[in-house]
Design a protein around this motif. Sequence first.
Motif, PDB file in Angstrom:
ATOM      1  N   PRO A   9     -17.006 -34.469   6.741  1.00  0.00           N
ATOM      2  CA  PRO A   9     -18.169 -34.612   7.305  1.00  0.00           C
ATOM      3  C   PRO A   9     -19.202 -34.794   6.086  1.00  0.00           C
ATOM      4  O   PRO A   9     -19.199 -33.722   5.233  1.00  0.00           O
ATOM      5  CB  PRO A   9     -18.744 -33.817   8.234  1.00  0.00           C
ATOM      6  CG  PRO A   9     -17.422 -33.050   8.792  1.00  0.00           C
ATOM      7  CD  PRO A   9     -16.410 -33.994   7.561  1.00  0.00           C
ATOM      8  N   THR A  54     -24.063 -31.613  21.012  1.00  0.00           N
ATOM      9  CA  THR A  54     -23.626 -32.236  19.517  1.00  0.00           C
ATOM     10  C   THR A  54     -25.376 -32.725  18.963  1.00  0.00           C
ATOM     11  O   THR A  54     -25.059 -34.010  19.626  1.00  0.00           O
ATOM     12  CB  THR A  54     -22.622 -33.388  19.379  1.00  0.00           C
ATOM     13  OG1 THR A  54     -21.454 -32.588  19.310  1.00  0.00           O
ATOM     14  CG2 THR A  54     -22.013 -33.364  17.830  1.00  0.00           C
ATOM     15  N   GLY A  67     -18.557 -38.284  10.460  1.00  0.00           N
ATOM     16  CA  GLY A  67     -17.904 -37.805  11.335  1.00  0.00           C
ATOM     17  C   GLY A  67     -18.757 -36.041  11.760  1.00  0.00           C
ATOM     18  O   GLY A  67     -20.385 -35.808  11.165  1.00  0.00           O
ATOM     19  N   GLU A  68     -18.391 -35.370  12.464  1.00  0.00           N
ATOM     20  CA  GLU A  68     -19.004 -34.310  13.228  1.00  0.00           C
ATOM     21  C   GLU A  68     -17.858 -32.960  12.409  1.00  0.00           C
ATOM     22  O   GLU A  68     -16.735 -32.822  11.813  1.00  0.00           O
ATOM     23  CB  GLU A  68     -18.040 -34.222  14.429  1.00  0.00           C
ATOM     24  CG  GLU A  68     -18.845 -35.042  15.405  1.00  0.00           C
ATOM     25  CD  GLU A  68     -18.801 -34.637  16.769  1.00  0.00           C
ATOM     26  OE1 GLU A  68     -17.979 -34.228  17.228  1.00  0.00           O
ATOM     27  OE2 GLU A  68     -19.119 -35.660  17.392  1.00  0.00           O
ATOM     28  N   THR A  84     -27.578 -34.658  15.915  1.00  0.00           N
ATOM     29  CA  THR A  84     -28.019 -35.386  14.739  1.00  0.00           C
ATOM     30  C   THR A  84     -28.268 -34.831  13.786  1.00  0.00           C
ATOM     31  O   THR A  84     -29.067 -34.079  13.330  1.00  0.00           O
ATOM     32  CB  THR A  84     -28.219 -36.895  15.243  1.00  0.00           C
ATOM     33  OG1 THR A  84     -27.794 -38.113  15.984  1.00  0.00           O
ATOM     34  CG2 THR A  84     -28.095 -37.778  13.583  1.00  0.00           C
ATOM     35  N   HIS A  85     -27.507 -34.712  12.469  1.00  0.00           N
ATOM     36  CA  HIS A  85     -28.230 -33.838  11.521  1.00  0.00           C
ATOM     37  C   HIS A  85     -28.176 -34.892   9.987  1.00  0.00           C
ATOM     38  O   HIS A  85     -27.337 -36.156  10.025  1.00  0.00           O
ATOM     39  CB  HIS A  85     -27.296 -33.047  10.985  1.00  0.00           C
ATOM     40  CG  HIS A  85     -27.443 -31.967   9.712  1.00  0.00           C
ATOM     41  ND1 HIS A  85     -27.446 -32.252   7.562  1.00  0.00           N
ATOM     42  CD2 HIS A  85     -28.245 -30.940  10.159  1.00  0.00           C
ATOM     43  CE1 HIS A  85     -27.909 -31.423   7.944  1.00  0.00           C
ATOM     44  NE2 HIS A  85     -28.676 -29.994   8.559  1.00  0.00           N
ATOM     45  N   ARG A 145     -22.334 -27.933  17.081  1.00  0.00           N
ATOM     46  CA  ARG A 145     -21.917 -29.020  16.309  1.00  0.00           C
ATOM     47  C   ARG A 145     -23.051 -30.199  16.103  1.00  0.00           C
ATOM     48  O   ARG A 145     -23.869 -29.942  16.733  1.00  0.00           O
ATOM     49  CB  ARG A 145     -20.893 -29.524  17.769  1.00  0.00           C
ATOM     50  CG  ARG A 145     -20.214 -30.640  17.304  1.00  0.00           C
ATOM     51  CD  ARG A 145     -18.836 -29.706  16.355  1.00  0.00           C
ATOM     52  NE  ARG A 145     -18.134 -30.617  16.539  1.00  0.00           N
ATOM     53  CZ  ARG A 145     -16.625 -30.513  15.719  1.00  0.00           C
ATOM     54  NH1 ARG A 145     -16.616 -29.766  15.434  1.00  0.00           N
ATOM     55  NH2 ARG A 145     -15.524 -31.036  15.306  1.00  0.00           N
ATOM     56  N   ARG A 193     -23.229 -34.140  14.354  1.00  0.00           N
ATOM     57  CA  ARG A 193     -22.898 -35.038  13.385  1.00  0.00           C
ATOM     58  C   ARG A 193     -23.623 -36.008  12.218  1.00  0.00           C
ATOM     59  O   ARG A 193     -24.136 -35.664  12.524  1.00  0.00           O
ATOM     60  CB  ARG A 193     -23.304 -36.438  14.637  1.00  0.00           C
ATOM     61  CG  ARG A 193     -22.114 -37.688  13.663  1.00  0.00           C
ATOM     62  CD  ARG A 193     -22.706 -38.804  15.245  1.00  0.00           C
ATOM     63  NE  ARG A 193     -21.531 -38.307  16.289  1.00  0.00           N
ATOM     64  CZ  ARG A 193     -22.597 -38.028  17.428  1.00  0.00           C
ATOM     65  NH1 ARG A 193     -23.604 -37.322  16.901  1.00  0.00           N
ATOM     66  NH2 ARG A 193     -22.105 -37.897  18.561  1.00  0.00           N
TER      67      ARG A 193
END
Length: 401
Positions: free
Chosen positions: A76, A10, A45-46, A12-13, A38, A40
């Motif tokens: 999100p 996952t 959240g995700e 980080t975005h 995926r 975050r």
Amino acid sequence: MTSRCPVTRTRTHPFSAPNGVEMDPTYAHLRAQEPVSRVRMPYGGEAWLLTRHADVRAVLGDQRFSMEAGAGKDVPRPTEHPLPAGALIGMDPPGHTRLRRLAGKAFTARRVEELRPRVEEFTHGLIDGMLVGEPRAEIMEDLALPLSISVICQLLGVPYQDRSRFQGFSDAMLSSSLTPAEVQQKVEEFSAYMAALVAERRAEPRDDLLSSMVQAHDEGDRLNEGELLMLGTGLLLSGYETTATQIGNFVYLLLKDRELYESLVADPELVPSAVEELLRFTPLSVMDGFARIALEDVEINGTLIRAGEGVVTSIASANQDSTAMPGADCIDLARSNNPHLGFGHGIHYCMGAPLARLEMQIALGTLAQRLPELRLAVPADEVRWRTGLQLRTPEAVPVTW
């Protein structure tokens, strides 16, 4: 039974801080190796992130993925404040269909084409002003912003002299650094301004879009006050900010690789395809936008998206997908097969696309015609970019000739 494809991690975005109009290389990796990944998001959240053209286009056109389901909720998202409930971008049919039909009357091909002489005249006037005095100008302040603001003001019937009010409001709405309370204060101030304009049009209608919306009926149902303010505000802001930003971005790219600009000077007929190619190549947003919420289980490219999960579609990444457009990592101003998603797709396709195209084509074509020797006045890596906004906007594009 369908199962999820394995997700390696996952992330980080966003993946990194924006760097002008350059895309983070993570997108190319995901398109090739993990097209449904995926992430975050900064808030809420995700979510699932889609990076390939076919997947992004499919979700944008699939009403099983809802903007309305996430509007006003803690889902999100890229910003601290959620997508406003009741905004056109955050609506699904049938409400979206009704309001878009009413507002879309302003952007028909016929009505937009009627604006061409005024846009051409105003563009030439701005360039006349640039030619007075020293051979130096700044594209954002001297051309892009006044052109796009003038056009949308004329269309809506908003006084051009009030532009500082909606520029300040626009910056607040597109900010990624203001608090929700600060944004709300700007919303209230601008809503009061728009309410006063609506009251004026109700008392004394004119030949403009705001008057038309005040009087609009759809199956006998007049637009209510909240809808009028929402539509008027949304059209005013989306009608100039993104267009001005992209004109600045386009000029920067054309002059960064000056052979591109020279090709427009040599062949004016290239301008329409050049605008489409620049729309494809140039990422508009710093982030990938708000999530759509799956209303039921849906499989995307081998991955099962569960009902209630958020899906973020990266239009910028999709537009640089070489499986959809060969050589997508390079600018080809003569590209003929160009199914870009620069204006979106599906029910939320940008209704102002015809007007934006007109302004961009006239701006670039007139520059190439009037200023064939145009060039950046500073090295390309010294052009500064605004921070704290959701758009990739140059702070200034200084030019000379």
